[in-house]
Every structure is written in structure tokens, then in C-alpha cells.
Design a protein around this motif. Structure first.
Motif, PDB file in Angstrom:
ATOM      1  N   GLU A 198       6.789  72.485  53.590  1.00 14.03           N
ATOM      2  CA  GLU A 198       6.187  71.761  52.473  1.00 14.03           C
ATOM      3  C   GLU A 198       5.416  72.712  51.563  1.00 14.03           C
ATOM      4  N   LYS A 199       4.735  73.676  52.162  1.00 14.24           N
ATOM      5  CA  LYS A 199       3.989  74.652  51.378  1.00 14.24           C
ATOM      6  C   LYS A 199       4.938  75.508  50.539  1.00 14.24           C
ATOM      7  N   LYS A 218      -0.274  63.956  46.965  1.00 19.62           N
ATOM      8  CA  LYS A 218      -1.207  64.728  47.777  1.00 19.62           C
ATOM      9  C   LYS A 218      -0.520  65.219  49.049  1.00 19.62           C
ATOM     10  N   PRO A 219      -0.596  66.525  49.335  1.00 13.69           N
ATOM     11  CA  PRO A 219       0.101  67.039  50.523  1.00 13.69           C
ATOM     12  C   PRO A 219      -0.503  66.511  51.815  1.00 13.69           C
ATOM     13  N   LYS A 220       0.340  66.392  52.820  1.00 18.39           N
ATOM     14  CA  LYS A 220      -0.131  65.920  54.124  1.00 18.39           C
ATOM     15  C   LYS A 220      -0.857  67.038  54.852  1.00 18.39           C
ATOM     16  N   THR A 221      -1.904  66.664  55.566  1.00 18.49           N
ATOM     17  CA  THR A 221      -2.645  67.648  56.348  1.00 18.49           C
ATOM     18  C   THR A 221      -1.886  67.972  57.629  1.00 18.49           C
ATOM     19  N   PHE A 222      -2.307  69.044  58.293  1.00 20.60           N
ATOM     20  CA  PHE A 222      -1.640  69.450  59.537  1.00 20.60           C
ATOM     21  C   PHE A 222      -1.784  68.363  60.602  1.00 20.60           C
ATOM     22  N   LEU A 223      -2.936  67.720  60.661  1.00 19.82           N
ATOM     23  CA  LEU A 223      -3.150  66.653  61.653  1.00 19.82           C
ATOM     24  C   LEU A 223      -2.235  65.459  61.389  1.00 19.82           C
ATOM     25  N   GLN A 224      -2.008  65.134  60.110  1.00 16.95           N
ATOM     26  CA  GLN A 224      -1.085  64.050  59.786  1.00 16.95           C
ATOM     27  C   GLN A 224       0.336  64.388  60.220  1.00 16.95           C
ATOM     28  N   TRP A 262       4.820  71.802  57.943  1.00 16.14           N
ATOM     29  CA  TRP A 262       3.735  72.235  57.057  1.00 16.14           C
ATOM     30  C   TRP A 262       4.138  73.462  56.245  1.00 16.14           C
TER      31      TRP A 262
END
Length: 307
Positions: free
Chosen positions: A178-179, A94-100, A175
Motif C-alpha cells: 500500500e505504501k 485514509k491509509p490503513k494502520t498496521f494494526l488494522q 502495508w
């Protein structure tokens, strides 16, 4: 049922009895049995095949496939095999969110020191000494201290602002990278194809469409997309360093070591194999699952935490 009868193959020299109850959708071998078999190595695997199935043709019979004609390619049969043995796809993490990513960027030691310095600077800028101490100073010194007190917060605020800028830029770069990586990986998976035999025809299909029972042709330079058992080989040598760490090439043959593992490279020769494990049930998929790099494993952990 007509299609399944067409897929069934009778061999002149090999006739294995299938009187025992069929498992997993009328197949003569279960997913658990295939996984246990692929975990064995060399002579142990060969002994297990001989004791339980006679030989590799016996496994083909139980999987209702022909070592020469392959699967019929009937969509209903393919869907049933994918439902029983799984798809040749390992769910990505699962990709990490921007906040993470922001939180990870804040863990940098240099930024932590700057944050502490900024907080201390802001605290000192708003600190007012007791009036008794000010009375001992002249009018000029008092005026200078008042002027410094009014503008002292700027230094701390500037440090905090610089930290925020660095964190946001770092998180955005991570981010976006990763995208881009996931997009490139998805495109590679869609474009990557492998040679299999279906309906007696040698065709190339996307790696994700390979299923248990397919007869795959392997040759020099191939990266094996699934686990399988060798049916016919011609001086086949495999580089298994990605799984075992062994740098020497492993020679594969029907009478010594017939198991071929996903994620390994064909360094010499060619051959044909019957696919026995795909996706998360293959050796590569099992390793990914144990390392927690698969999306399904994370979902299971989240469910356990909720319970």
C-alpha cells in the motif's frame, strides 16, 4: 481589478447580460449551477445552456475567461478560482494502520480454525484428570501421562506461534504494498501534465494546477482530467465506458452533446473545452465521494460520529 478586466472578453455576436448579482467571488455562475449543469446529458444539457447562458461563450464570459486566450495565468486569479471552485485534486482514502491490517489478516477462516485448535490444545495440556481415575492405572501409565502433561502445551504454543508469524508477515506485506502504491500514485499525479491555453500561449501544466475557467486542448489518447464544455471540436469521439458503462464511443459536438467528463478517454479527433468542474466537484470526484473513496468524505463521517 485590472487583471480581471483583462480576463473579461466581449464577443461580437454574443452579449449576455450580467446585471443579476454575481455569485461566488464575483463570478457570474455558481459552483452549484456548474455541478447541476454537468449532471445533465446531451440534449438536456444543450437546452439548459441555451436557456440560461445563451451558449458556451456565455459561460466563458461568466467565468471571466477567453475561449481564445484562456486565463491570464495571474497567481492571484488562479488562487481565487481555486478558493471558489476547488482544486483539481481528489483527497485519497485514509491509509490503513498496521494494526488494522493485522486485524484483517486475522479474519482468515483457516487462521481462525488454527487459533481455535491451538486454544483447545493448550486447554487440554493443562487439564488434570481426577485422582480417582489415576488410581486405577498402573505406575507406568501414570508416569507416561505426567510426561505428556508437562510437554503437551508445546503443540498448542507452536500452532499459536505459527499463526502470529503468518499474520505479521501478511500485514507487513499489505502495508508495504500500500505504501509503494501510494508513492507511485503520487509520483504519477505530479508528473502527469495536460495542455491548456493561458495568456494566449499553449502550455503544459500539472493536472493538479488546472482550474475552472481554463481552456484545455484535448486530442486523441488524452484522459480528461476535469469536466468541461466543448468550445470547438473536430470529429471528437469519447469513450465514456468508465463512467456510464456504455462501450460505444460518444460523438461530441456543439449542437448535440457538448459536455466532456473527467475520467473519460479521447478516442478520435481533437478540440478545445472550457473547464467547468475539477476535483471532488467533477463527475469522477462525485462518484468517488458517493463510494466513500475520498478522504474528505471519511473526515465528514468521523465528525458526524463525534457530534
Amino acid at each position: 481589478m485590472g487583471d480581471m478586466a483583462n480576463n473579461s472578453v466581449a464577443y461580437g455576436g454574443v452579449k449576455n447580460s450580467l446585471k443579476e448579482a454575481n455569485h461566488d467571488g464575483d463570478f457570474g455562475i455558481t459552483l452549484a449551477e456548474l455541478r447541476a449543469l454537468m449532471e445533465l446529458r446531451s440534449t438536456d444539457a444543450l437546452r439548459k445552456i441555451q436557456e440560461s447562458y445563451g451558449d458556451v461563450y456565455g459561460i466563458c464570459t461568466r467565468l471571466k475567461t477567453s475561449p481564445n486566450e484562456g486565463l491570464s495565468g495571474n497567481p492571484v486569479d488562479i488562487e481565487r478560482r481555486e478558493a471558489v471552485f476547488g482544486k483539481n485534486f481528489i483527497p485519497p482514502k485514509k491509509p490503513k494502520t498496521f494494526l488494522q491490517l493485522v486485524w484483517e489478516a486475522l479474519q482468515d477462516v483457516t487462521l481462525i480454525i488454527l487459533e481455535i485448535a491451538a486454544i483447545v490444545s493448550l486447554g487440554l495440556s493443562f487439564y488434570q484428570p481426577p485422582e480417582g481415575d489415576n488410581a486405577l492405572c498402573g505406575d507406568v501409565s501414570v508416569g507416561e501421562e505426567e510426561g505428556e502433561g508437562e510437554t503437551g502445551w508445546i503443540e498448542g504454543a507452536a500452532i499459536l506461534l505459527s499463526v502470529v508469524c503468518v499474520v505479521l508477515v501478511t500485514a507487513f506485506n499489505d502495508w508495504s504494498k500500500e505504501k509503494q502504491f501510494r508513492g507511485l500514485q503520487s509520483r504519477i499525479e505530479q508528473e502527469q501534465k495536460f495542455t491548456v491555453i493561458r495568456g494566449g500561449q499553449v502550455i503544459q501544466i500539472p493536472v493538479a494546477d488546472i482550474t475552472v475557467g481554463d481552456i484545455a486542448q484535448v486530442k486523441y489518447g488524452d484522459l480528461l482530467p476535469a469536466d468541461g464544455i466543448l468550445i470547438q471540436g473536430n470529429d471528437l469521439k469519447i469513450d465514456e465506458s468508465s463512467l456510464t458503462g456504455e462501450s460505444d464511443h460518444v460523438k461530441k459536438s456543439l449542437d448535440k452533446d457538448p459536455l466532456l467528463l473527467s475520467g473519460t478517454h479521447v478516442m478520435e479527433g481533437s478540440g478545445r473545452m472550457v473547464v467547468t468542474a475539477v476535483g471532488i466537484n467533477s463527475q469522477t470526484g462525485i462518484i468517488f465521494t458517493l463510494l466513500g473513496a475520498g478522504g474528505e468524505e471519511e473526515e465528514k463521517k468521523d465528525e458526524k460520529k463525534k457530534k
